[in-house]
Design an enzyme around this catalytic site. Structure first.
Site, PDB file in Angstrom:
ATOM      1  N   THR A  56       0.876  -1.072   0.060  1.00 57.93           N
ATOM      2  CA  THR A  56      -0.213  -0.032   0.116  1.00 57.93           C
ATOM      3  C   THR A  56       0.899   1.179  -0.061  1.00 57.93           C
ATOM      4  O   THR A  56       2.026   1.083   0.102  1.00 57.93           O
ATOM      5  CB  THR A  56      -0.939  -0.028   1.210  1.00 57.93           C
ATOM      6  OG1 THR A  56      -0.037   0.339   2.326  1.00 57.93           O
ATOM      7  CG2 THR A  56      -1.638  -1.431   1.502  1.00 57.93           C
ATOM      8  N   LYS A  80       6.588   4.436   1.082  1.00 58.07           N
ATOM      9  CA  LYS A  80       7.360   5.290   1.672  1.00 58.07           C
ATOM     10  C   LYS A  80       7.112   5.991   2.988  1.00 58.07           C
ATOM     11  O   LYS A  80       7.826   6.697   3.563  1.00 58.07           O
ATOM     12  CB  LYS A  80       7.648   6.407   0.582  1.00 58.07           C
ATOM     13  CG  LYS A  80       7.806   5.986  -0.682  1.00 58.07           C
ATOM     14  CD  LYS A  80       7.886   7.141  -1.727  1.00 58.07           C
ATOM     15  CE  LYS A  80       8.063   6.733  -3.093  1.00 58.07           C
ATOM     16  NZ  LYS A  80       7.067   5.854  -3.803  1.00 58.07           N
ATOM     17  N   GLU A 107      14.054  -1.428  -0.245  1.00 57.34           N
ATOM     18  CA  GLU A 107      14.600  -0.918  -1.326  1.00 57.34           C
ATOM     19  C   GLU A 107      13.830  -0.321  -2.125  1.00 57.34           C
ATOM     20  O   GLU A 107      14.392   0.769  -2.988  1.00 57.34           O
ATOM     21  CB  GLU A 107      15.341  -2.180  -1.994  1.00 57.34           C
ATOM     22  CG  GLU A 107      16.228  -1.956  -3.020  1.00 57.34           C
ATOM     23  CD  GLU A 107      17.259  -0.961  -2.765  1.00 57.34           C
ATOM     24  OE1 GLU A 107      17.492   0.021  -3.076  1.00 57.34           O
ATOM     25  OE2 GLU A 107      18.470  -1.633  -2.012  1.00 57.34           O
ATOM     26  N   LEU A 114      15.517   0.103  -8.317  1.00 56.61           N
ATOM     27  CA  LEU A 114      16.728   0.339  -8.518  1.00 56.61           C
ATOM     28  C   LEU A 114      17.666   0.031  -7.261  1.00 56.61           C
ATOM     29  O   LEU A 114      17.221   0.466  -6.157  1.00 56.61           O
ATOM     30  CB  LEU A 114      17.324   1.616  -9.389  1.00 56.61           C
ATOM     31  CG  LEU A 114      16.610   1.923 -10.566  1.00 56.61           C
ATOM     32  CD1 LEU A 114      17.149   3.290 -10.893  1.00 56.61           C
ATOM     33  CD2 LEU A 114      17.245   0.934 -11.789  1.00 56.61           C
ATOM     34  N   ASP A 179       5.630  12.840  -3.486  1.00 56.97           N
ATOM     35  CA  ASP A 179       6.301  11.678  -3.673  1.00 56.97           C
ATOM     36  C   ASP A 179       7.691  11.794  -3.526  1.00 56.97           C
ATOM     37  O   ASP A 179       8.625  11.026  -3.138  1.00 56.97           O
ATOM     38  CB  ASP A 179       5.698  11.183  -4.832  1.00 56.97           C
ATOM     39  CG  ASP A 179       6.229   9.643  -4.992  1.00 56.97           C
ATOM     40  OD1 ASP A 179       5.898   8.903  -4.183  1.00 56.97           O
ATOM     41  OD2 ASP A 179       6.738   9.418  -5.972  1.00 56.97           O
ATOM     42  N   LYS A 183      11.107  10.753  -1.341  1.00 61.86           N
ATOM     43  CA  LYS A 183      12.210   9.886  -1.754  1.00 61.86           C
ATOM     44  C   LYS A 183      13.406  10.724  -1.170  1.00 61.86           C
ATOM     45  O   LYS A 183      14.710   9.795  -0.801  1.00 61.86           O
ATOM     46  CB  LYS A 183      12.297   9.852  -3.167  1.00 61.86           C
ATOM     47  CG  LYS A 183      11.156   8.978  -3.810  1.00 61.86           C
ATOM     48  CD  LYS A 183      10.849   9.100  -5.148  1.00 61.86           C
ATOM     49  CE  LYS A 183       9.894   8.140  -5.637  1.00 61.86           C
ATOM     50  NZ  LYS A 183       9.833   8.187  -7.302  1.00 61.86           N
TER      51      LYS A 183
END
Length: 282
Positions: A56, A80, A107, A114, A179, A183
């Site tokens: 999710t 995240k 990851e 990646l 988003d 990151k």
């Protein structure tokens, strides 16, 4: 195997035919209860290891990670929200992970799979220091602006990306910069920087009247109303010689992130010295 969605739980199955999971959900599904779900998957003492895979993007689910790890449940997730949430909760989560024997794999939270996080961790574990991270951090935004050309409407491209599964469940997470900010926070915290979400400057591409719409579906339905204005922004950017109207850069000490896709370059102290020495020897 106990699949769980935010609405339904299927329990008691040793395996599930993925070609007909929707039918199985209708036949055997019951109202979702997160605590009941965890008790079910963790209560079988004949299974030595319990692994919970969270696919999710939900902050409520992520808020349970600390408790699950404490109870010995391994977690694998692309979500995240835990690693980019409030700093104090993140630090508690990582401290527990280091003290326990449970695994916490994340990851896929950055870079669409990646190996950016494992590479970063490997450099730091060998005593290296990260000087800078450069990258294209949103494949979604990259796709949208690579296709927002000619006479194509912005809303058309966003809908296309959403239907293709390129965006977050709510495409506003991509267009708002949230988003990408998550990151940036995740990688910065891996480097030891104690950042909060408010420390990351972002450019919000969601038209202001649509930021408070109740659902992603409602947002996509109303987005065409703003196509003309967004096309004007694109034209102004092209005339100014800019690549895209969403070229946002966040720089924090040793950290740089460029928002435009999924590509990463790690620049570390030891690697930089090695490259410099090699150039001097040539």
């Amino acid at each position: 195997v106990s699949p769980y969605t935010l609405n339904h739980l299927i329990s008691g199955c040793r395996s599930i035919d993925l070609s007909r999971w929707r039918e199985v959900q209708k036949e055997k599904g019951e109202k979702a209860d997160l605590e009941k779900f965890v008790q079910h998957v963790h209560g079988n003492h004949f299974i030595p290891n319990t692994v919970l895979v969270d696919c999710t993007a939900d902050s409520i689910v992520a808020s349970h990670y600390h408790d699950w790890l404490r109870r010995g449940i391994h977690i694998i997730t692309p979500n995240k929200k835990a690693n980019s949430g409030p700093l104090d909760q993140y630090l508690k989560l990582r401290a527990l992970q280091r003290q326990s024997y449970t695994h916490y794999f994340y990851e896929a939270t950055v870079g669409a799979g990646l190996p950016i996080i494992s590479t970063l961790q490997g450099l730091l574990e060998t005593g290296d220091k990260i000087l800078r991270i450069e990258g294209i951090f949103s494949g979604t935004v990259s796709y949208i602006f690579n296709n927002f050309i000619g006479t194509r409407a912005f809303s058309e491209v966003v809908t296309e990306a959403t239907e293709a599964g390129y965006t977050e469940p709510d495409p506003r997470d991509d267009l708002s910069g949230a988003d990408v900010a998550r990151k940036v926070i995740i990688l910065a915290r891996e480097c030891g920087l104690k950042l909060e979400h408010s420390d990351i400057p972002v450019m919000n591409l969601v038209p202001e009247p649509l930021r408070g719409t109740t659902s992603a579906e409602e947002f996509l339905q109303q987005l065409p109303q703003f196509d003309e204005n967004l096309a004007k922004q694109r034209q102004d950017a092209e005339e100014a010689g800019e690549v895209s109207i969403s070229d946002t850069t966040a720089t924090l000490d040793c950290y740089t992130a460029n928002k435009n896709g999924n590509l990463f370059i790690l620049i570390s102290e030891i690697k930089s010295k090695m490259l410099e020495a090699k150039r001097n020897d040539m």
